[in-house]
Motif scaffolding. Structure first.
Motif, PDB file in Angstrom:
ATOM      1  N   SER A  72     -27.562 -28.734  16.240  1.00 36.76           N
ATOM      2  CA  SER A  72     -26.348 -29.351  15.940  1.00 36.76           C
ATOM      3  C   SER A  72     -25.058 -30.437  15.473  1.00 36.76           C
ATOM      4  CB  SER A  72     -25.498 -28.626  17.306  1.00 36.76           C
ATOM      5  OG  SER A  72     -23.735 -28.329  17.198  1.00 36.76           O
ATOM      6  N   ALA A 100     -29.846 -25.186  14.158  1.00 37.91           N
ATOM      7  CA  ALA A 100     -28.222 -25.332  14.808  1.00 37.91           C
ATOM      8  C   ALA A 100     -26.900 -26.318  14.171  1.00 37.91           C
ATOM      9  CB  ALA A 100     -27.495 -24.412  15.863  1.00 37.91           C
ATOM     10  N   SER A 131     -31.647 -21.504  12.241  1.00 35.71           N
ATOM     11  CA  SER A 131     -30.306 -20.841  12.344  1.00 35.71           C
ATOM     12  C   SER A 131     -29.656 -19.445  12.530  1.00 35.71           C
ATOM     13  CB  SER A 131     -29.136 -21.198  10.941  1.00 35.71           C
ATOM     14  OG  SER A 131     -28.102 -21.493  11.435  1.00 35.71           O
ATOM     15  N   SER A 132     -29.177 -18.791  13.758  1.00 41.77           N
ATOM     16  CA  SER A 132     -29.270 -17.932  14.263  1.00 41.77           C
ATOM     17  C   SER A 132     -27.999 -16.928  12.914  1.00 41.77           C
ATOM     18  CB  SER A 132     -28.942 -17.945  14.978  1.00 41.77           C
ATOM     19  OG  SER A 132     -28.388 -16.745  16.074  1.00 41.77           O
ATOM     20  N   ASP A 135     -24.395 -17.544  15.113  1.00 43.34           N
ATOM     21  CA  ASP A 135     -24.099 -18.957  15.743  1.00 43.34           C
ATOM     22  C   ASP A 135     -22.709 -18.399  15.755  1.00 43.34           C
ATOM     23  OD1 ASP A 135     -23.727 -21.754  16.204  1.00 43.34           O
ATOM     24  OD2 ASP A 135     -25.634 -22.192  15.511  1.00 43.34           O
ATOM     25  N   HIS A 162     -26.610 -20.223  19.778  1.00 36.03           N
ATOM     26  CA  HIS A 162     -25.891 -21.954  19.166  1.00 36.03           C
ATOM     27  C   HIS A 162     -27.675 -22.126  19.356  1.00 36.03           C
ATOM     28  CE1 HIS A 162     -24.290 -24.694  17.529  1.00 36.03           C
ATOM     29  NE2 HIS A 162     -24.230 -25.686  18.242  1.00 36.03           N
ATOM     30  N   SER A 167     -28.842 -19.216  24.795  1.00 28.66           N
ATOM     31  CA  SER A 167     -29.329 -18.652  24.296  1.00 28.66           C
ATOM     32  C   SER A 167     -30.605 -17.965  24.767  1.00 28.66           C
ATOM     33  CB  SER A 167     -29.927 -18.471  22.645  1.00 28.66           C
ATOM     34  OG  SER A 167     -28.785 -19.475  21.500  1.00 28.66           O
TER      35      SER A 167
END
Length: 182
Positions: A72, A100, A131-132, A135, A162, A167
Motif C-alpha cells: 500500500s 497493492a 494488485s487485485s 482493490d 486490498h 482479504s
C-alpha cells in the motif's frame, strides 16, 4: 558482509496488524524480515517515511543484499525513495515486491495527500507489482500504469480487495512464490 538477504518490510498507512501477511512473514523468519518502523503510522509524513527507508536500506546493505517487501503506502514510499536515492543508494537492493500500491493521487484521505504525486521513476532493480481486481485503493488500470512506470512485472491474482488481512490471505503462499522469483 554476509550473503544473507534482508527483506525490509514496508507497511502502509496505519501499519500491518498481526493477521497481515507481512507480519506473518516477519514472525516466521525474524532473522531475515525486518519491519521499517515509522514514527507515526496514522499521520504519515513522506520525508520522514522515506528517510527511515533510506536508513534501513543503508543498515541492511552493510550486512548483504536487500529486498523491499512493500504494501500500500509502503509501495508509494519505496517509489519516492527510488526517485530520490540515486544509484549509489539503490545498488544494494536486489528487488522489490510491491503489493497493492495505494493511489494517493486520488485517495480521499487527508493524511495521505503529502505523498502526492506518486513517483513514477523506473526502479533500477527487478520489481513485481501485485494488485487485485477489486482493490478499493487503486484501480487495475492505475496499478498497471505504476508497474509500467516502475519497470515492474504486473501480477493480478483476482478479486482479493486490498491484499491485506481482510482479504483472508493468511500466510499468502502465492506472495512468497513471487518473492522467491525475485
Amino acid at each position: 558482509m554476509t550473503d544473507r538477504t534482508t527483506y525490509l518490510v514496508l507497511p502502509g498507512y496505519q501499519n500491518s496488524g498481526p493477521a497481515h501477511w507481512q507480519t506473518r512473514w516477519e514472525a516466521a523468519e525474524p532473522e531475515s524480515f525486518q519491519r521499517v518502523r515509522q514514527a507515526d503510522w496514522d499521520r504519515p509524513e513522506q520525508e520522514d517515511w522515506v528517510a527511515r527507508v533510506d536508513a534501513a536500506v543503508a543498515a541492511a546493505a552493510a550486512e548483504g543484499p536487500v529486498v523491499l517487501v512493500a504494501h500500500s503506502l509502503g509501495c508509494v514510499t519505496a517509489a519516492r525513495w527510488v526517485a530520490g536515492a540515486g544509484a549509489g543508494r539503490t545498488a544494494a537492493v536486489r528487488g522489490a515486491l510491491l503489493v497493492a500500491p495505494a493511489d494517493v493521487d486520488t485517495a480521499e484521505v487527508p493524511e495521505l495527500t503529502g505523498f502526492r504525486p506518486v513517483a513514477l521513476e523506473r526502479f533500477p532493480f527487478p520489481a513485481v507489482v501485485v494488485s487485485s481486481t477489486d482493490d478499493p485503493w487503486v484501480t487495475p488500470e492505475r496499478a498497471r500504469a505504476f508497474a509500467r512506470a516502475w519497470g515492474a512485472r504486473y501480477v493480478e491474482p483476482g478479486a482479493y480487495g486490498h491484499l491485506n488481512s481482510d482479504s483472508g490471505l493468511g500466510d499468502w503462499p502465492e506472495g512468497r512464490k513471487l518473492l522467491a522469483e525475485l
